[in-house]
Design a protein around this motif. Sequence first.
Motif, PDB file in Angstrom:
ATOM      1  N   GLU A 160      -8.257   8.379   8.886  1.00 50.41           N
ATOM      2  CA  GLU A 160      -8.765   9.747   9.014  1.00 50.41           C
ATOM      3  C   GLU A 160      -9.308  10.004  10.414  1.00 50.41           C
ATOM      4  OE1 GLU A 160     -11.391  10.906   5.857  1.00 50.41           O
ATOM      5  OE2 GLU A 160      -9.885  10.515   4.299  1.00 50.41           O
ATOM      6  N   GLN A 161      -9.991   8.998  10.970  1.00 49.96           N
ATOM      7  CA  GLN A 161     -10.532   9.134  12.327  1.00 49.96           C
ATOM      8  C   GLN A 161      -9.420   9.398  13.336  1.00 49.96           C
ATOM      9  OE1 GLN A 161     -14.043   8.673  13.199  1.00 49.96           O
ATOM     10  NE2 GLN A 161     -13.285   9.672  15.039  1.00 49.96           N
ATOM     11  N   SER A 162      -8.289   8.681  13.169  1.00 52.13           N
ATOM     12  CA  SER A 162      -7.183   8.847  14.117  1.00 52.13           C
ATOM     13  C   SER A 162      -6.575  10.252  14.032  1.00 52.13           C
ATOM     14  CB  SER A 162      -6.108   7.775  13.897  1.00 52.13           C
ATOM     15  OG  SER A 162      -5.561   7.848  12.603  1.00 52.13           O
ATOM     16  N   LEU A 163      -6.724  10.911  12.887  1.00 52.97           N
ATOM     17  CA  LEU A 163      -6.283  12.308  12.763  1.00 52.97           C
ATOM     18  C   LEU A 163      -7.297  13.252  13.397  1.00 52.97           C
ATOM     19  CD1 LEU A 163      -4.489  14.597  11.456  1.00 52.97           C
ATOM     20  CD2 LEU A 163      -6.019  14.423   9.476  1.00 52.97           C
ATOM     21  N   PHE A 164      -8.553  13.141  12.961  1.00 55.14           N
ATOM     22  CA  PHE A 164      -9.560  14.124  13.384  1.00 55.14           C
ATOM     23  C   PHE A 164     -10.062  13.913  14.807  1.00 55.14           C
ATOM     24  CE2 PHE A 164     -10.010  14.388   8.640  1.00 55.14           C
ATOM     25  CZ  PHE A 164      -9.499  15.685   8.529  1.00 55.14           C
ATOM     26  N   ASP A 165      -9.616  12.826  15.458  1.00 61.11           N
ATOM     27  CA  ASP A 165      -9.895  12.637  16.885  1.00 61.11           C
ATOM     28  C   ASP A 165      -9.228  13.732  17.724  1.00 61.11           C
ATOM     29  OD1 ASP A 165     -11.548  10.474  16.901  1.00 61.11           O
ATOM     30  OD2 ASP A 165      -9.990   8.980  17.292  1.00 61.11           O
ATOM     31  N   TYR A 166      -8.149  14.323  17.193  1.00 66.25           N
ATOM     32  CA  TYR A 166      -7.385  15.316  17.970  1.00 66.25           C
ATOM     33  C   TYR A 166      -7.982  16.710  17.820  1.00 66.25           C
ATOM     34  CZ  TYR A 166      -3.942  11.811  19.014  1.00 66.25           C
ATOM     35  OH  TYR A 166      -3.336  10.673  19.496  1.00 66.25           O
ATOM     36  N   ILE A 177      -0.789  -3.048   7.993  1.00 66.11           N
ATOM     37  CA  ILE A 177      -1.279  -1.926   7.184  1.00 66.11           C
ATOM     38  C   ILE A 177      -2.091  -0.968   8.056  1.00 66.11           C
ATOM     39  CG2 ILE A 177      -2.893  -1.300   5.326  1.00 66.11           C
ATOM     40  CD1 ILE A 177      -1.957  -3.895   3.881  1.00 66.11           C
ATOM     41  N   MET A 178      -2.963  -1.534   8.908  1.00 66.75           N
ATOM     42  CA  MET A 178      -3.794  -0.709   9.790  1.00 66.75           C
ATOM     43  C   MET A 178      -2.957  -0.004  10.857  1.00 66.75           C
ATOM     44  SD  MET A 178      -6.903   0.322  10.640  1.00 66.75           S
ATOM     45  CE  MET A 178      -8.290  -0.749  10.256  1.00 66.75           C
ATOM     46  N   SER A 179      -2.154  -0.751  11.596  1.00 72.37           N
ATOM     47  CA  SER A 179      -1.433  -0.163  12.732  1.00 72.37           C
ATOM     48  C   SER A 179      -0.359   0.830  12.277  1.00 72.37           C
ATOM     49  CB  SER A 179      -0.814  -1.245  13.616  1.00 72.37           C
ATOM     50  OG  SER A 179       0.182  -1.949  12.913  1.00 72.37           O
ATOM     51  N   SER A 180       0.255   0.585  11.117  1.00 74.40           N
ATOM     52  CA  SER A 180       1.301   1.496  10.639  1.00 74.40           C
ATOM     53  C   SER A 180       0.731   2.868  10.272  1.00 74.40           C
ATOM     54  CB  SER A 180       2.017   0.898   9.423  1.00 74.40           C
ATOM     55  OG  SER A 180       1.131   0.755   8.332  1.00 74.40           O
ATOM     56  N   ARG A 181      -0.585   2.944  10.090  1.00 73.28           N
ATOM     57  CA  ARG A 181      -1.236   4.226   9.807  1.00 73.28           C
ATOM     58  C   ARG A 181      -1.835   4.852  11.062  1.00 73.28           C
ATOM     59  NH1 ARG A 181      -0.680   1.476   5.468  1.00 73.28           N
ATOM     60  NH2 ARG A 181      -0.821   2.350   3.366  1.00 73.28           N
ATOM     61  N   THR A 182      -2.624   4.070  11.780  1.00 73.23           N
ATOM     62  CA  THR A 182      -3.336   4.659  12.933  1.00 73.23           C
ATOM     63  C   THR A 182      -2.399   4.924  14.118  1.00 73.23           C
ATOM     64  OG1 THR A 182      -3.999   2.440  13.629  1.00 73.23           O
ATOM     65  CG2 THR A 182      -5.567   3.673  12.287  1.00 73.23           C
ATOM     66  N   LYS A 183      -1.505   3.989  14.391  1.00 73.11           N
ATOM     67  CA  LYS A 183      -0.632   4.168  15.568  1.00 73.11           C
ATOM     68  C   LYS A 183       0.352   5.303  15.376  1.00 73.11           C
ATOM     69  CE  LYS A 183      -1.116  -0.434  17.583  1.00 73.11           C
ATOM     70  NZ  LYS A 183      -0.532  -1.775  17.765  1.00 73.11           N
ATOM     71  N   THR A 184       0.900   5.425  14.174  1.00 73.68           N
ATOM     72  CA  THR A 184       1.837   6.536  13.919  1.00 73.68           C
ATOM     73  C   THR A 184       1.106   7.880  14.014  1.00 73.68           C
ATOM     74  OG1 THR A 184       1.475   6.184  11.550  1.00 73.68           O
ATOM     75  CG2 THR A 184       3.483   5.256  12.493  1.00 73.68           C
ATOM     76  N   THR A 185      -0.124   7.941  13.514  1.00 71.16           N
ATOM     77  CA  THR A 185      -0.917   9.175  13.607  1.00 71.16           C
ATOM     78  C   THR A 185      -1.177   9.523  15.074  1.00 71.16           C
ATOM     79  OG1 THR A 185      -1.935   8.675  11.464  1.00 71.16           O
ATOM     80  CG2 THR A 185      -3.055  10.295  12.837  1.00 71.16           C
ATOM     81  N   GLN A 186      -1.481   8.502  15.888  1.00 71.25           N
ATOM     82  CA  GLN A 186      -1.714   8.737  17.319  1.00 71.25           C
ATOM     83  C   GLN A 186      -0.449   9.202  18.042  1.00 71.25           C
ATOM     84  OE1 GLN A 186      -3.305   4.880  18.165  1.00 71.25           O
ATOM     85  NE2 GLN A 186      -5.334   5.379  17.336  1.00 71.25           N
ATOM     86  N   ILE A 187       0.700   8.639  17.670  1.00 68.82           N
ATOM     87  CA  ILE A 187       1.980   9.068  18.263  1.00 68.82           C
ATOM     88  C   ILE A 187       2.204  10.554  17.978  1.00 68.82           C
ATOM     89  CG2 ILE A 187       4.510   8.870  18.013  1.00 68.82           C
ATOM     90  CD1 ILE A 187       4.021   5.797  17.571  1.00 68.82           C
ATOM     91  N   LEU A 188       1.937  10.958  16.737  1.00 73.92           N
ATOM     92  CA  LEU A 188       2.146  12.354  16.354  1.00 73.92           C
ATOM     93  C   LEU A 188       1.154  13.276  17.053  1.00 73.92           C
ATOM     94  CD1 LEU A 188       2.762  11.774  12.539  1.00 73.92           C
ATOM     95  CD2 LEU A 188       4.485  12.419  14.237  1.00 73.92           C
ATOM     96  N   GLY A 189      -0.103  12.855  17.137  1.00 77.77           N
ATOM     97  CA  GLY A 189      -1.118  13.666  17.818  1.00 77.77           C
ATOM     98  C   GLY A 189      -0.766  13.898  19.278  1.00 77.77           C
ATOM     99  N   SER A 190      -0.337  12.847  19.968  1.00 79.41           N
ATOM    100  CA  SER A 190       0.063  12.966  21.384  1.00 79.41           C
ATOM    101  C   SER A 190       1.269  13.889  21.532  1.00 79.41           C
ATOM    102  CB  SER A 190       0.422  11.592  21.963  1.00 79.41           C
ATOM    103  OG  SER A 190      -0.670  10.726  21.862  1.00 79.41           O
ATOM    104  N   ALA A 191       2.229  13.783  20.603  1.00 74.52           N
ATOM    105  CA  ALA A 191       3.422  14.645  20.647  1.00 74.52           C
ATOM    106  C   ALA A 191       3.043  16.107  20.430  1.00 74.52           C
ATOM    107  CB  ALA A 191       4.433  14.183  19.600  1.00 74.52           C
ATOM    108  N   LEU A 192       2.115  16.357  19.531  1.00 73.17           N
ATOM    109  CA  LEU A 192       1.678  17.738  19.279  1.00 73.17           C
ATOM    110  C   LEU A 192       1.013  18.350  20.512  1.00 73.17           C
ATOM    111  CD1 LEU A 192       0.322  17.389  15.635  1.00 73.17           C
ATOM    112  CD2 LEU A 192       2.186  18.875  16.350  1.00 73.17           C
TER     113      LEU A 192
END
Length: 301
Positions: free
Chosen positions: A139-145, A77-92
């Motif tokens: 939310e942290q994994s989003l706003f870290d970017y 539950i945790m990794s499927s949210r934070t890791k996917t958000t991090q993948i998208l942030g790095s791609a952006l």
Amino acid sequence: MKKKVVLAGGTGFIGQYLEEKFTDLGYEVVIISRQPHHIAWSNKTGIISALNGAEMLINLAGKSVNCRYNDKNKEEIMSSRTKTTQILGSALLACETPPPLWINSSTATIYRHAEDRPMTETNGEIGTGFSVDIAKAWEQSLFDYQLPHTRLVALRMAIVLGAEGGVMKPYFNLVRFGLGGAQGSGNQMFSWIHIEDVYQIILFLQERTDLEGVFNLSAPHPVSNREFMEQLRKAMNRKLGLPSPKWMLEIGAILIRTETELIVKSRWVLPERLEKEGFHFTFETIEKAFHQIILKQQSIS
């Protein structure tokens, strides 16, 4: 050239609804998911290519919380949210022409159990426990970017209602089998939103380039669990609805491999920012929502 929107994790109830709606608007809809006919999460080049030139990225990825909270499921539950958000942030960060808007799912469960007063973005109190930890990390994994060309929005979604899926099917079944009474105390608040309003809010946020940050996605008139079940029985023309005490919910949750928190936590959330910014809900009351959902259900079947 066709406008493009990227849906990450867009294979569930909400994703399928948004895919159909944006396709009807004339968008090319690109989906990132674990399904073989979509862009894979491991395909970094493909994700960057999809995001380049897109109007918007909407991330809905995350394992369903409708499961038992054992260690394995908690980790997923945790990794499927934070890791996917991090993948998208790095791609952006790697995009030459990134989308001007990144909308990321979050959850209204971030707030504490509240039977005393409603929670808004300005005065809501963050709760404690596993579900809250997930929401905060998400939310942290989003706003870290820090993305100079992309607005970041986190949608704290209440329970999403619609005829095509989500939570409605089990509630329909409870009412059909005469078990559509209050669950637990029945006093716990049930914050909800109709799926059409989720879509309309996304269009509203796309249009309003001055808006970013956290938004509560919930209808302006939450109801108690007791009233929710009462209105559903009324809409389905069923008079009888036996209540389910908490001990019964505990046994049922074990049998169907879920957690009672999904039913007994009091989520009392108001969409203060959206209303302040002038958004008008199509389905502001539970009666309106149920009327549309049941009519739609009848047309599907």
